[in-house]
Design a protein around this motif. Structure first.
Motif, PDB file in Angstrom:
ATOM      1  N   MET A   1      39.539  36.165  32.522  1.00  0.00           N
ATOM      2  CA  MET A   1      39.611  36.387  33.984  1.00  0.00           C
ATOM      3  C   MET A   1      39.327  35.390  34.835  1.00  0.00           C
ATOM      4  SD  MET A   1      37.265  39.429  35.724  1.00  0.00           S
ATOM      5  CE  MET A   1      36.121  39.665  34.165  1.00  0.00           C
ATOM      6  N   ASP A   2      39.920  35.112  35.749  1.00  0.00           N
ATOM      7  CA  ASP A   2      39.654  34.099  36.804  1.00  0.00           C
ATOM      8  C   ASP A   2      38.236  34.177  37.701  1.00  0.00           C
ATOM      9  OD1 ASP A   2      40.444  35.814  38.620  1.00  0.00           O
ATOM     10  OD2 ASP A   2      41.918  34.380  39.592  1.00  0.00           O
ATOM     11  N   PHE A   3      37.686  33.235  38.090  1.00  0.00           N
ATOM     12  CA  PHE A   3      36.612  33.340  38.791  1.00  0.00           C
ATOM     13  C   PHE A   3      36.618  34.309  39.964  1.00  0.00           C
ATOM     14  CE2 PHE A   3      36.049  28.886  36.804  1.00  0.00           C
ATOM     15  CZ  PHE A   3      34.959  29.243  36.044  1.00  0.00           C
ATOM     16  N   TYR A   4      37.785  34.153  40.672  1.00  0.00           N
ATOM     17  CA  TYR A   4      37.849  35.122  41.874  1.00  0.00           C
ATOM     18  C   TYR A   4      37.925  36.453  41.546  1.00  0.00           C
ATOM     19  CZ  TYR A   4      39.584  36.718  46.450  1.00  0.00           C
ATOM     20  OH  TYR A   4      39.529  37.223  47.620  1.00  0.00           O
ATOM     21  N   SER A   5      38.557  36.921  40.296  1.00  0.00           N
ATOM     22  CA  SER A   5      38.415  38.408  40.037  1.00  0.00           C
ATOM     23  C   SER A   5      37.239  38.716  39.540  1.00  0.00           C
ATOM     24  CB  SER A   5      39.410  38.516  38.963  1.00  0.00           C
ATOM     25  OG  SER A   5      40.713  38.099  39.384  1.00  0.00           O
ATOM     26  N   ALA A   6      36.399  37.887  38.882  1.00  0.00           N
ATOM     27  CA  ALA A   6      34.985  37.987  38.274  1.00  0.00           C
ATOM     28  C   ALA A   6      33.785  38.163  39.590  1.00  0.00           C
ATOM     29  CB  ALA A   6      34.547  36.778  37.379  1.00  0.00           C
ATOM     30  N   GLY A   7      34.302  37.811  40.852  1.00  0.00           N
ATOM     31  CA  GLY A   7      33.440  37.859  41.622  1.00  0.00           C
ATOM     32  C   GLY A   7      32.485  36.552  41.768  1.00  0.00           C
ATOM     33  N   PHE A   8      33.065  35.421  41.205  1.00  0.00           N
ATOM     34  CA  PHE A   8      32.137  34.188  41.266  1.00  0.00           C
ATOM     35  C   PHE A   8      32.561  33.200  42.230  1.00  0.00           C
ATOM     36  CE2 PHE A   8      31.569  34.464  36.266  1.00  0.00           C
ATOM     37  CZ  PHE A   8      30.706  35.682  36.692  1.00  0.00           C
ATOM     38  N   VAL A   9      33.410  33.731  43.340  1.00  0.00           N
ATOM     39  CA  VAL A   9      33.758  32.917  44.384  1.00  0.00           C
ATOM     40  C   VAL A   9      33.221  33.280  45.791  1.00  0.00           C
ATOM     41  CG1 VAL A   9      35.596  31.868  45.914  1.00  0.00           C
ATOM     42  CG2 VAL A   9      35.992  32.253  43.526  1.00  0.00           C
TER      43      VAL A   9
ATOM     44  N   GLN B   1      43.930  40.147  51.436  1.00  0.00           N
ATOM     45  CA  GLN B   1      42.903  39.605  50.269  1.00  0.00           C
ATOM     46  C   GLN B   1      43.626  38.434  50.019  1.00  0.00           C
ATOM     47  OE1 GLN B   1      43.052  41.866  46.893  1.00  0.00           O
ATOM     48  NE2 GLN B   1      40.945  41.286  46.116  1.00  0.00           N
ATOM     49  N   ALA B   2      44.860  38.235  49.865  1.00  0.00           N
ATOM     50  CA  ALA B   2      45.637  37.003  49.672  1.00  0.00           C
ATOM     51  C   ALA B   2      45.287  35.886  50.770  1.00  0.00           C
ATOM     52  CB  ALA B   2      47.226  37.093  49.311  1.00  0.00           C
ATOM     53  N   LYS B   3      45.284  36.253  51.992  1.00  0.00           N
ATOM     54  CA  LYS B   3      45.104  35.365  52.852  1.00  0.00           C
ATOM     55  C   LYS B   3      43.546  34.721  52.793  1.00  0.00           C
ATOM     56  CE  LYS B   3      44.901  34.988  57.912  1.00  0.00           C
ATOM     57  NZ  LYS B   3      44.919  35.837  59.155  1.00  0.00           N
ATOM     58  N   CYS B   4      42.607  35.849  52.534  1.00  0.00           N
ATOM     59  CA  CYS B   4      41.308  35.363  52.195  1.00  0.00           C
ATOM     60  C   CYS B   4      41.146  34.266  51.220  1.00  0.00           C
ATOM     61  CB  CYS B   4      40.239  36.621  52.003  1.00  0.00           C
ATOM     62  SG  CYS B   4      38.652  36.278  52.002  1.00  0.00           S
ATOM     63  N   ARG B   5      41.697  34.746  49.951  1.00  0.00           N
ATOM     64  CA  ARG B   5      41.881  34.000  48.848  1.00  0.00           C
ATOM     65  C   ARG B   5      42.345  32.565  48.950  1.00  0.00           C
ATOM     66  NH1 ARG B   5      43.430  36.825  43.000  1.00  0.00           N
ATOM     67  NH2 ARG B   5      42.612  35.031  41.826  1.00  0.00           N
ATOM     68  N   SER B   6      43.314  32.483  49.901  1.00  0.00           N
ATOM     69  CA  SER B   6      44.120  31.254  50.159  1.00  0.00           C
ATOM     70  C   SER B   6      43.029  30.113  50.749  1.00  0.00           C
ATOM     71  CB  SER B   6      45.404  31.053  50.769  1.00  0.00           C
ATOM     72  OG  SER B   6      45.208  31.589  51.889  1.00  0.00           O
ATOM     73  N   ARG B   7      41.907  30.608  51.504  1.00  0.00           N
ATOM     74  CA  ARG B   7      41.168  29.960  52.243  1.00  0.00           C
ATOM     75  C   ARG B   7      40.084  29.366  51.307  1.00  0.00           C
ATOM     76  NH1 ARG B   7      38.983  33.674  56.353  1.00  0.00           N
ATOM     77  NH2 ARG B   7      40.562  34.937  56.166  1.00  0.00           N
ATOM     78  N   LEU B   8      39.738  29.984  50.424  1.00  0.00           N
ATOM     79  CA  LEU B   8      38.674  29.612  49.319  1.00  0.00           C
ATOM     80  C   LEU B   8      39.156  28.652  48.343  1.00  0.00           C
ATOM     81  CD1 LEU B   8      37.221  33.169  48.705  1.00  0.00           C
ATOM     82  CD2 LEU B   8      36.390  31.462  50.143  1.00  0.00           C
ATOM     83  N   THR B   9      38.550  27.304  48.360  1.00  0.00           N
ATOM     84  CA  THR B   9      39.230  26.265  47.510  1.00  0.00           C
ATOM     85  C   THR B   9      38.416  25.849  46.239  1.00  0.00           C
ATOM     86  OG1 THR B   9      38.230  24.746  49.117  1.00  0.00           O
ATOM     87  CG2 THR B   9      40.494  25.381  49.363  1.00  0.00           C
ATOM     88  N   LYS B  10      37.214  26.561  46.225  1.00  0.00           N
ATOM     89  CA  LYS B  10      36.240  25.898  45.050  1.00  0.00           C
ATOM     90  C   LYS B  10      35.419  27.283  44.744  1.00  0.00           C
ATOM     91  CE  LYS B  10      32.927  23.576  47.829  1.00  0.00           C
ATOM     92  NZ  LYS B  10      32.313  22.118  48.044  1.00  0.00           N
ATOM     93  N   ALA B  11      34.868  27.248  43.333  1.00  0.00           N
ATOM     94  CA  ALA B  11      33.916  28.143  43.119  1.00  0.00           C
ATOM     95  C   ALA B  11      32.717  27.433  42.307  1.00  0.00           C
ATOM     96  CB  ALA B  11      34.547  28.937  41.803  1.00  0.00           C
TER      97      ALA B  11
ATOM     98  N   LEU C   1      22.720  23.767  35.347  1.00  0.00           N
ATOM     99  CA  LEU C   1      23.945  22.637  35.405  1.00  0.00           C
ATOM    100  C   LEU C   1      24.729  23.375  36.717  1.00  0.00           C
ATOM    101  CD1 LEU C   1      25.800  20.706  34.182  1.00  0.00           C
ATOM    102  CD2 LEU C   1      26.899  22.614  32.889  1.00  0.00           C
ATOM    103  N   GLU C   2      25.284  22.469  37.218  1.00  0.00           N
ATOM    104  CA  GLU C   2      26.073  22.897  38.413  1.00  0.00           C
ATOM    105  C   GLU C   2      27.236  22.359  38.405  1.00  0.00           C
ATOM    106  OE1 GLU C   2      26.406  22.141  42.968  1.00  0.00           O
ATOM    107  OE2 GLU C   2      24.782  23.450  42.657  1.00  0.00           O
ATOM    108  N   ALA C   3      28.528  23.075  38.188  1.00  0.00           N
ATOM    109  CA  ALA C   3      29.957  22.722  38.171  1.00  0.00           C
ATOM    110  C   ALA C   3      30.799  23.563  39.081  1.00  0.00           C
ATOM    111  CB  ALA C   3      30.481  23.073  36.587  1.00  0.00           C
ATOM    112  N   THR C   4      31.894  22.999  39.668  1.00  0.00           N
ATOM    113  CA  THR C   4      32.799  23.270  40.525  1.00  0.00           C
ATOM    114  C   THR C   4      34.379  23.440  39.892  1.00  0.00           C
ATOM    115  OG1 THR C   4      31.687  21.839  42.064  1.00  0.00           O
ATOM    116  CG2 THR C   4      33.708  22.751  42.905  1.00  0.00           C
ATOM    117  N   PHE C   5      34.588  24.673  40.177  1.00  0.00           N
ATOM    118  CA  PHE C   5      35.975  24.851  39.463  1.00  0.00           C
ATOM    119  C   PHE C   5      36.868  25.344  40.503  1.00  0.00           C
ATOM    120  CE2 PHE C   5      32.892  25.434  36.349  1.00  0.00           C
ATOM    121  CZ  PHE C   5      33.681  24.929  35.122  1.00  0.00           C
ATOM    122  N   HIS C   6      38.072  25.613  40.338  1.00  0.00           N
ATOM    123  CA  HIS C   6      39.143  26.128  41.502  1.00  0.00           C
ATOM    124  C   HIS C   6      39.002  27.716  41.143  1.00  0.00           C
ATOM    125  CE1 HIS C   6      42.843  27.362  43.358  1.00  0.00           C
ATOM    126  NE2 HIS C   6      42.714  26.224  43.712  1.00  0.00           N
ATOM    127  N   PRO C   7      39.197  28.578  42.411  1.00  0.00           N
ATOM    128  CA  PRO C   7      38.892  29.952  42.031  1.00  0.00           C
ATOM    129  C   PRO C   7      39.859  30.502  41.007  1.00  0.00           C
ATOM    130  CG  PRO C   7      38.774  29.244  44.346  1.00  0.00           C
ATOM    131  CD  PRO C   7      39.085  27.987  43.464  1.00  0.00           C
TER     132      PRO C   7
END
Length: 157
Positions: free
Chosen positions: A136-144, A70-80, A92-98
């Motif tokens: 909660m961060d975006f990754y934990s919320a399932g927004f990535v 999961q950490a390996k997969c998470r490191s590959r994702l760079t934006k949400a 409205l579309e906005a880009t955040f870090h996961p």
């Protein structure tokens, strides 16, 4: 009953007859075609081919191994990429870090909203789930890697 001499039924009979004839010829030439006797036999070659395709299912994984994957997969994702739909159907579309918190999205919405003094809440749909934990961060919320979030004015139910 349908008229046997009609052109539609004649064409249908001719097409079905040609199809059966073609399948029979193909079965004679190639014994692996469906309809041949040996088609449904499970051979050793089939077994080894299936085993090669199931490389990941060889063993059970420990929690530490799953967390590492999961950490390996998470490191590959760079934006949400978050799309916020307002009640008037504007988006409205906005880009955040996961690893950013959902609170950063709320702060951004307060900056760009026409009337930031009105209380609002965010939710995802379907089914409608109000986002209550802003820490909660975006990754934990399932927004990535992306999510559609709806904004509604008022107090959540």
């Amino acid at each position: 009953m349908a008229d046997v001499s009609s052109p539609i039924s004649f064409k249908r009979r001719r097409l079905i007859g040609n199809l059966h004839h073609t399948l029979a010829e193909e079965a004679k030439r190639n014994p692996t075609v469906e309809g041949a006797d040996g088609f449904y036999e499970f051979t050793a070659e089939d077994y080894y081919r299936l085993r090669k395709t199931k490389k990941e299912d060889k063993f059970l994984k420990t929690q530490k191994m799953r967390e590492a994957e999961q950490a390996k997969c998470r490191s590959r994702l760079t934006k949400a990429v978050i799309r916020v739909r307002f009640p008037d159907n504007h988006t409205l579309e906005a880009t955040f870090h996961p690893s950013d918190k959902i609170q950063s999205l709320v702060d951004h919405l307060k900056k760009v909203a026409a009337r930031p003094e009105l209380p609002f809440y965010l939710f995802t749909a379907p089914p409608k789930e109000v986002i209550r934990d802003m820490s909660m961060d975006f990754y934990s919320a399932g927004f990535v890697p992306g999510a559609n979030v709806h904004l509604s004015y008022g107090i959540p139910n």
